[in-house]
Design an enzyme around this catalytic site. Sequence first.
Site, short mmCIF file in Angstrom:
data_model
loop_
_atom_site.label_atom_id
_atom_site.label_comp_id
_atom_site.label_asym_id
_atom_site.label_seq_id
_atom_site.Cartn_x
_atom_site.Cartn_y
_atom_site.Cartn_z
N HIS A 164 1.92 -8.09 11.54
CA HIS A 164 0.93 -9.07 11.08
C HIS A 164 1.60 -10.46 11.09
O HIS A 164 2.73 -10.42 10.73
CB HIS A 164 0.50 -8.67 9.62
CG HIS A 164 -0.79 -9.37 9.06
ND1 HIS A 164 -0.72 -10.33 8.70
CD2 HIS A 164 -2.17 -8.61 9.19
CE1 HIS A 164 -1.86 -10.89 8.09
NE2 HIS A 164 -2.92 -9.69 8.35
N ASP B 274 6.94 -4.37 4.77
CA ASP B 274 5.62 -4.85 4.57
C ASP B 274 4.69 -3.57 4.09
O ASP B 274 4.46 -3.09 5.37
CB ASP B 274 5.26 -5.85 5.78
CG ASP B 274 3.67 -6.02 5.75
OD1 ASP B 274 2.80 -5.54 4.76
OD2 ASP B 274 2.96 -6.76 6.44
N GLN C 240 -0.25 -1.83 4.67
CA GLN C 240 -0.92 -0.70 5.03
C GLN C 240 -0.40 0.49 4.58
O GLN C 240 -1.01 1.52 5.19
CB GLN C 240 -1.21 -0.84 6.55
CG GLN C 240 -1.84 -2.09 6.88
CD GLN C 240 -3.46 -2.31 6.55
OE1 GLN C 240 -4.03 -1.12 6.23
NE2 GLN C 240 -3.97 -3.37 6.56
N LYS D 220 -6.07 -4.05 -0.86
CA LYS D 220 -6.19 -3.08 -0.08
C LYS D 220 -5.97 -1.70 -0.61
O LYS D 220 -5.67 -0.62 0.07
CB LYS D 220 -5.01 -3.32 1.13
CG LYS D 220 -5.27 -4.49 2.09
CD LYS D 220 -4.22 -4.70 2.94
CE LYS D 220 -4.28 -6.04 3.61
NZ LYS D 220 -5.47 -6.51 4.45
N CYS E 51 -4.96 -10.49 13.21
CA CYS E 51 -3.84 -11.14 12.79
C CYS E 51 -2.68 -10.66 13.40
O CYS E 51 -1.49 -10.39 12.61
CB CYS E 51 -3.89 -11.21 11.19
SG CYS E 51 -5.21 -12.06 10.49
N1 PMP Z 1 0.61 -7.31 6.29
C1 PMP Z 1 -0.29 -6.42 7.00
C2 PMP Z 1 0.24 -5.32 7.75
C3 PMP Z 1 -1.57 -6.36 6.71
O1 PMP Z 1 -2.57 -5.62 7.22
C4 PMP Z 1 -2.12 -7.52 5.94
C5 PMP Z 1 -3.61 -7.97 5.61
N2 PMP Z 1 -4.30 -7.49 6.72
C6 PMP Z 1 -1.13 -8.56 5.36
C7 PMP Z 1 0.11 -8.31 5.48
C8 PMP Z 1 -1.60 -9.52 4.51
O2 PMP Z 1 -2.07 -9.22 3.31
P1 PMP Z 1 -2.68 -10.34 2.28
O3 PMP Z 1 -3.70 -10.81 3.19
O4 PMP Z 1 -3.48 -9.37 1.39
O5 PMP Z 1 -1.94 -11.02 1.84
#
Ligand code: PMP
Length: 406
Positions: A123, A200, A203, A226, A364
């Site tokens: 991401h 990270d 997910q 999430k 993203c």
């Molecule tokens: N890493 C991953 C794998 C994600 O899916 C996301 C959110 N789509 C993020 C980081 C960022 O999370 P946040 O926008 O809640 O900070």
Amino acid sequence: MTFDITKIRSDFPILAQQVYGKPLIYMDNGATTQKPQIVIDTINALHTEQNASIHRGVHFLSEQMTERYEHARQTVQQYINAEHLYEIIFTSGTTGSVNAIAFSFGEAYIKAGDEVIVSEMEHHSNIVPWQMMCNRKNAKLLVIPITDDGELKMDEYKKLLNSKTKLVAVGQVSNALGTINPIKEIIKLAHATGAKVFIDGAQGIQHGKVDVRALDCDFYAFSGHKLYGPTGIGMLYGKEKLLFDMPPYQGGGDMVERVSFSKTTYNTLPFKFEAGTSNYIGAIGMATAIEYLQNIGLENIADYEQQLLQYATQKLKQIDGLRIYGNAHDKISIVSFLIGNIHPYDLGMILDKMGIAVRTGTHCAMPLMDRFEIEGTIRASMAFYNTFGEIDKLYEGLVKAKMMLE
Ligand code: PMP
């Protein structure tokens, strides 16, 4: 416990909603999850009856809120099995956590010529902060490539590791493909060369049990929203020694021990990394969501979501011209796909009118889309409150939309 889907769905008031006169089918859980009533009620009650700033007041409300905030930290500590309470830092979310480490770890440990490894499926949140850090420090960012099925090429990863590698930053699970990465092995290999590892978990945390000590990761991060909790709150786990050595990334109230114009000394962990009035109600809301998930049972959730994934994969594959991106052996309940030459946005718009919420676009993860030479995909990301009937509706919706667009 038997998995009572009717009861579970009734815990989430938003799911009873109609969209354009159709029952809402919410399959955008990778972007954010819906909130159970208990989380909504907890946040409401805290605002209605208990609000007061933490750590500063001697009065009743402030003391009570401080206690609940610190109890929330304990809930998170136990949830991920961290050794120490002070290894849990509340942040604004995964993005906040990555930026915090990218600055602080960078200041403490990264020098010119060092190397940082990320993967091709990350991401943007797990790419850009490291890129910024590497630019600041004149370090080099290297990338683990992936296979056509969306799995990390572990042989290539091994080749990237060397004595200059200071940090490996990878996602536990890809938000765009659903791939579950072999993080335990990634961590072991990195440690063998002396590198630290950031996972990270944005997910990963909501789909099964995470044990940071068993994984032996150096850092781990996730977002409350999430995880069926509120937005604007998340957490960063770091091993004590590293957090101790790392300088704070933000200055302000609460993170200091003593301030004077000639010299300021910092607070102890975890407060050194929690400058300003923290999102204490968010933290308690997130802890409530964690307790809710624990009551259902993370194994029950994982089992049911795997059934959803198998069913959705088989069903959607029956659509002529449908290609799934992300065919890893280990996956969470995400199906990312394209149909023929139809633009994902057009399909998404038609599904929306049927009450079906999916995500379209790059998720993203632009470098990942470049890897597959596509502009984006349609992503159905399912949670434990989704049903097999909803997958049937998604299938029927796609068949109809395909007829309209082809
Ligand atoms: N890493 C991953 C794998 C994600 O899916 C996301 C959110 N789509 C993020 C980081 C960022 O999370 P946040 O926008 O809640 O900070």
